[in-house]
Design a protein around this motif. Structure first.
Motif, PDB file in Angstrom:
ATOM      1  N   VAL A 159       0.391  -5.074   4.029  1.00 61.65           N
ATOM      2  CA  VAL A 159      -0.742  -5.651   4.748  1.00 61.65           C
ATOM      3  C   VAL A 159      -0.707  -7.156   4.502  1.00 61.65           C
TER       4      VAL A 159
ATOM      5  N   CYS B 114     -10.328  -4.711   0.922  1.00 59.82           N
ATOM      6  CA  CYS B 114      -9.330  -5.353   1.791  1.00 59.82           C
ATOM      7  C   CYS B 114      -9.759  -6.793   2.048  1.00 59.82           C
ATOM      8  N   HIS B 115      -8.795  -7.646   2.368  1.00 53.41           N
ATOM      9  CA  HIS B 115      -9.105  -9.055   2.616  1.00 53.41           C
ATOM     10  C   HIS B 115      -9.368  -9.356   4.088  1.00 53.41           C
ATOM     11  N   SER B 116      -9.134  -8.373   4.947  1.00 57.08           N
ATOM     12  CA  SER B 116      -9.490  -8.496   6.361  1.00 57.08           C
ATOM     13  C   SER B 116      -9.810  -7.092   6.860  1.00 57.08           C
TER      14      SER B 116
ATOM     15  N   TYR C 161      -7.168   2.658   7.797  1.00 58.33           N
ATOM     16  CA  TYR C 161      -6.054   3.480   7.322  1.00 58.33           C
ATOM     17  C   TYR C 161      -6.622   4.857   6.998  1.00 58.33           C
TER      18      TYR C 161
ATOM     19  N   THR D  91      -9.556  -3.630   8.005  1.00 57.25           N
ATOM     20  CA  THR D  91      -8.357  -2.794   7.952  1.00 57.25           C
ATOM     21  C   THR D  91      -8.742  -1.329   8.097  1.00 57.25           C
TER      22      THR D  91
ATOM     23  N   GLY E 192      -6.594  -2.502  12.463  1.00 59.16           N
ATOM     24  CA  GLY E 192      -7.524  -3.498  11.950  1.00 59.16           C
ATOM     25  C   GLY E 192      -7.660  -4.632  12.936  1.00 59.16           C
TER      26      GLY E 192
ATOM     27  N   TRP F 229      -2.899  -0.225  -4.346  1.00 62.21           N
ATOM     28  CA  TRP F 229      -3.069  -1.436  -3.544  1.00 62.21           C
ATOM     29  C   TRP F 229      -2.724  -2.627  -4.436  1.00 62.21           C
TER      30      TRP F 229
ATOM     31  N   THR G  63      -1.949  -6.513  -4.599  1.00 59.28           N
ATOM     32  CA  THR G  63      -2.071  -7.774  -3.879  1.00 59.28           C
ATOM     33  C   THR G  63      -1.140  -8.796  -4.507  1.00 59.28           C
TER      34      THR G  63
ATOM     35  N   VAL H  44       0.863  -1.180   0.000  1.00 56.60           N
ATOM     36  CA  VAL H  44       0.000   0.000   0.000  1.00 56.60           C
ATOM     37  C   VAL H  44       0.902   1.234   0.000  1.00 56.60           C
TER      38      VAL H  44
ATOM     39  N   ALA I 254      -8.744   3.371   3.932  1.00 59.92           N
ATOM     40  CA  ALA I 254      -9.224   1.990   4.025  1.00 59.92           C
ATOM     41  C   ALA I 254     -10.060   1.871   5.292  1.00 59.92           C
TER      42      ALA I 254
END
Length: 293
Positions: free
Chosen positions: A121, A168-170, A174, A172, A242, A90, A92, A63, A156
Motif C-alpha cells: 500500500v 491506514c494512512h489513506s 480490504y 483503504t 480505496g 501491517w 509501514t 500487508v 481494512a
C-alpha cells in the motif's frame, strides 16, 4: 461495468507467485500498488525455498494475509512475528525499514500448503518519510460478517457498517470473502464507498454482474457500480481498493516514492549497506543485493 480483467503473470521469488499489480495498463487500485498471490506451495523440510532474505522498503506499507500455512516475519525494528491465517501484518516502511520472511520449519515438516496475498500500500506523499512501524492484528480482532452462504472478514476499511481497527494512512478497503456454491453477495456501491475498487477470485469461480470470472482473475470495477456476485462453486474472493492517491508514486524494486531523487538515495543507501537508513534485522546476516536494472 468492469473496467478491466487482469490475469497476472507467474514470477519466481524462491517459489512461484502470481503477480497481479502493477499491470501494464492498471498500475494501482486505490493505494494498492503491488499484489502477489502466493501459492498454494509446499516446502521441503530443512530447505530454504520460500525464505525471503532481508531486503529494504521505503514509502509503503506491506500487508500480508494468509489462507493456509504460516510465515515468520522479522524486521529491523526488532519485530518477530509468526503470521497465521486470518491475521494481518501491517508493516509501514516510511523512510526506511528492512525485513525478512521465512517459512517455519514445522510448516515444512508437516507438509502444510502456504497460500496467501502479499500487498503493498503506497503511503500518501505527506507520509512517505514517517518513522517505520510494525503492527500485528490477530484474526479475531478483525470484524466478521455472516450472511446466507457468505462469510466476510473486514481487514481494512469499512463495509456493511463494520470497520476494521487496522490503521491506514489513506482510505483503504480490504475484505476477504468466502461464498458457498450458489450463494449470492450484493455489495451496493454505498456499502463499500471507495473511489477505486477491485475484486480478485482466489479460488472457485463466480459470476459478477452477469460476467463469469474464473480463479486467478482480478476485476477492476467502476467506482459507482453495484456488485452482484453469484458463486458457481465454493469460492474465496478478495475485495480491495480505496481512494486514489493525490500524487501517483513511482515504484522501483522494493521502493515506492513520489520523488525520483528519494528513489536514487534509497538505491545508494542499500548498495552501501547504510545502517543509518536501513538498519540490519537482528539475528540475520544475509541480505538481498540491489538488482542491476
Amino acid at each position: 461495468m468492469t473496467i478491466k480483467l487482469i490475469r497476472g503473470q507467474t514470477r519466481d521469488i524462491g517459489f512461484p507467485v502470481k503477480r497481479l499489480l502493477p499491470d501494464a495498463t492498471i498500475r494501482r487500485i486505490g493505494p494498492f500498488v503491488f499484489f502477489d498471490h502466493m501459492g498454494p506451495a509446499f516446502f521441503t523440510p530443512g530447505g530454504h525455498a520460500g525464505d525471503v532474505r532481508p531486503h529494504p522498503h521505503i514509502g509503503l506499507a506491506t500487508v500480508t494475509y494468509l489462507f493456509s500455512g504460516a510465515m515468520m516475519h522479522r524486521d529491523s525494528l526488532g519485530s518477530v512475528q509468526r503470521i497465521v491465517p486470518g491475521d494481518i501484518n501491517w508493516m509501514t516502511a516510511g523512510r526506511g525499514i528492512v525485513h525478512s520472511e521465512r517459512m517455519p520449519e514445522d510448516i515444512r515438516e508437516q507438509g502444510i500448503a502456504v497460500q496467501g496475498l502479499q500487498m503493498w500500500v503506497a503511503l500518501p506523499e505527506k507520509d512517505e518519510e514517517i518513522a517505520p512501524a510494525f503492527h500485528h492484528y490477530p484474526a479475531d480482532e478483525l470484524p466478521r460478517i455472516e450472511l446466507t452462504g457468505v462469510r466476510l472478514h473486514v481487514l481494512a476499511g469499512r463495509v456493511f457498517d463494520q470497520t476494521s481497527p487496522v490503521v491506514c494512512h489513506s482510505p483503504t478497503l480490504y475484505v476477504a470473502a468466502w461464498l458457498e456454491l450458489g450463494a449470492m453477495l450484493d455489495i451496493p456501491a454505498t456499502a463499500a464507498a471507495y473511489a477505486e475498487r477491485g475484486l480478485y477470485v482466489i479460488s472457485g469461480g463466480v459470476v459478477v454482474n452477469g460476467q463469469p470470472i474464473e480463479a486467478g482473475t482480478l476485476l477492476v470495477l467502476e467506482a459507482s457500480e453495484d456488485i452482484v456476485i453469484k458463486a458457481g462453486a465454493d469460492s474465496i474472493l478478495m475485495l480491495l481498493g480505496g481512494d486514489a492517491l493525490e500524487k501517483a508514486p513511482s515504484l522501483w524494486w522494493n521502493f515506492v516514492s513520489t520523488s525520483k531523487e528519494r528513489l536514487e538515495a534509497a538505491k545508494l543507501a542499500w548498495a552501501n549497506q547504510d545502517a543509518s537508513l536501513f538498519p540490519p534485522v537482528p539475528g540475520e546476516s544475509e541480505w538481498i543485493p540491489l538488482p542491476d536494472h
